[in-house]
Design a protein around this motif. Sequence first.
Motif, PDB file in Angstrom:
ATOM      1  N   LEU A 297       2.601   6.284  -6.315  1.00 27.58           N
ATOM      2  CA  LEU A 297       2.347   6.404  -7.556  1.00 27.58           C
ATOM      3  C   LEU A 297       1.456   7.707  -7.771  1.00 27.58           C
ATOM      4  N   GLU A 298       0.771   8.101  -6.842  1.00 27.10           N
ATOM      5  CA  GLU A 298      -0.137   9.305  -7.114  1.00 27.10           C
ATOM      6  C   GLU A 298       0.763  10.733  -7.539  1.00 27.10           C
TER       7      GLU A 298
ATOM      8  N   LYS B 226       4.934   2.786 -12.800  1.00 27.57           N
ATOM      9  CA  LYS B 226       5.271   4.170 -12.626  1.00 27.57           C
ATOM     10  C   LYS B 226       6.022   4.589 -14.230  1.00 27.57           C
ATOM     11  N   ARG B 227       6.583   3.841 -14.734  1.00 32.13           N
ATOM     12  CA  ARG B 227       7.073   4.106 -15.876  1.00 32.13           C
ATOM     13  C   ARG B 227       5.979   4.385 -16.963  1.00 32.13           C
ATOM     14  N   GLN B 228       5.004   3.560 -16.993  1.00 29.45           N
ATOM     15  CA  GLN B 228       3.552   3.486 -17.872  1.00 29.45           C
ATOM     16  C   GLN B 228       2.695   4.674 -17.471  1.00 29.45           C
ATOM     17  N   LEU B 229       2.895   5.233 -16.199  1.00 24.68           N
ATOM     18  CA  LEU B 229       1.931   6.302 -15.950  1.00 24.68           C
ATOM     19  C   LEU B 229       2.705   7.630 -16.350  1.00 24.68           C
ATOM     20  N   VAL B 230       4.107   7.638 -16.499  1.00 29.15           N
ATOM     21  CA  VAL B 230       4.842   8.995 -16.670  1.00 29.15           C
ATOM     22  C   VAL B 230       4.699   8.932 -18.039  1.00 29.15           C
TER      23      VAL B 230
ATOM     24  N   GLU C 240       0.802  -1.258  -0.138  1.00 26.32           N
ATOM     25  CA  GLU C 240      -0.007  -0.041  -0.034  1.00 26.32           C
ATOM     26  C   GLU C 240       0.875   1.402   0.042  1.00 26.32           C
ATOM     27  N   LYS C 241       1.981   1.019   0.753  1.00 27.12           N
ATOM     28  CA  LYS C 241       2.926   2.487   0.654  1.00 27.12           C
ATOM     29  C   LYS C 241       3.740   2.531  -0.604  1.00 27.12           C
ATOM     30  N   LYS C 242       3.730   1.540  -1.376  1.00 27.90           N
ATOM     31  CA  LYS C 242       4.637   1.664  -2.586  1.00 27.90           C
ATOM     32  C   LYS C 242       3.621   2.224  -3.633  1.00 27.90           C
TER      33      LYS C 242
ATOM     34  N   HIS D 299      -4.921  11.558 -11.934  1.00 28.26           N
ATOM     35  CA  HIS D 299      -6.337  11.021 -12.045  1.00 28.26           C
ATOM     36  C   HIS D 299      -6.315   9.299 -11.840  1.00 28.26           C
ATOM     37  N   ILE D 300      -5.668   8.861 -10.911  1.00 28.98           N
ATOM     38  CA  ILE D 300      -5.695   7.440 -10.482  1.00 28.98           C
ATOM     39  C   ILE D 300      -7.071   7.120  -9.832  1.00 28.98           C
TER      40      ILE D 300
END
Length: 98
Positions: free
Chosen positions: A27-28, A86-90, A21-23, A33-34
């Motif tokens: 990502l926010e 994370k890479r996909q979100l960026v 949950e911390k990790k 808009h997650i």
Amino acid sequence: MKISVQSVNFNISQDLVNYIEKKVNNLEKFHDHIIGAEVFLKVQSTSEKENKIVDVKMNLPGIDIVAKKQSKTFEEAASLAIDSVKRQLVKRKEKLRA
């Protein structure tokens, strides 16, 4: 953000749930808009050793981002999967800006 952590055919420790949950909450920082996240933990038994599999699914408006990683420990597999997300979100956020 709503985070769901589920284990398949075994009981998960609260320490591992807190770690994941911390990790995932970190990502926010990378996308605004997650909606939520689903994390599935599985143990795959092979003849040689057990492999830990972590599936991470991030819910965004109009699309889901998925990563699946396998390792010797759940912590390592979760870290690899979350780095991939994370890479996909960026990448997705940069596409929206362009």
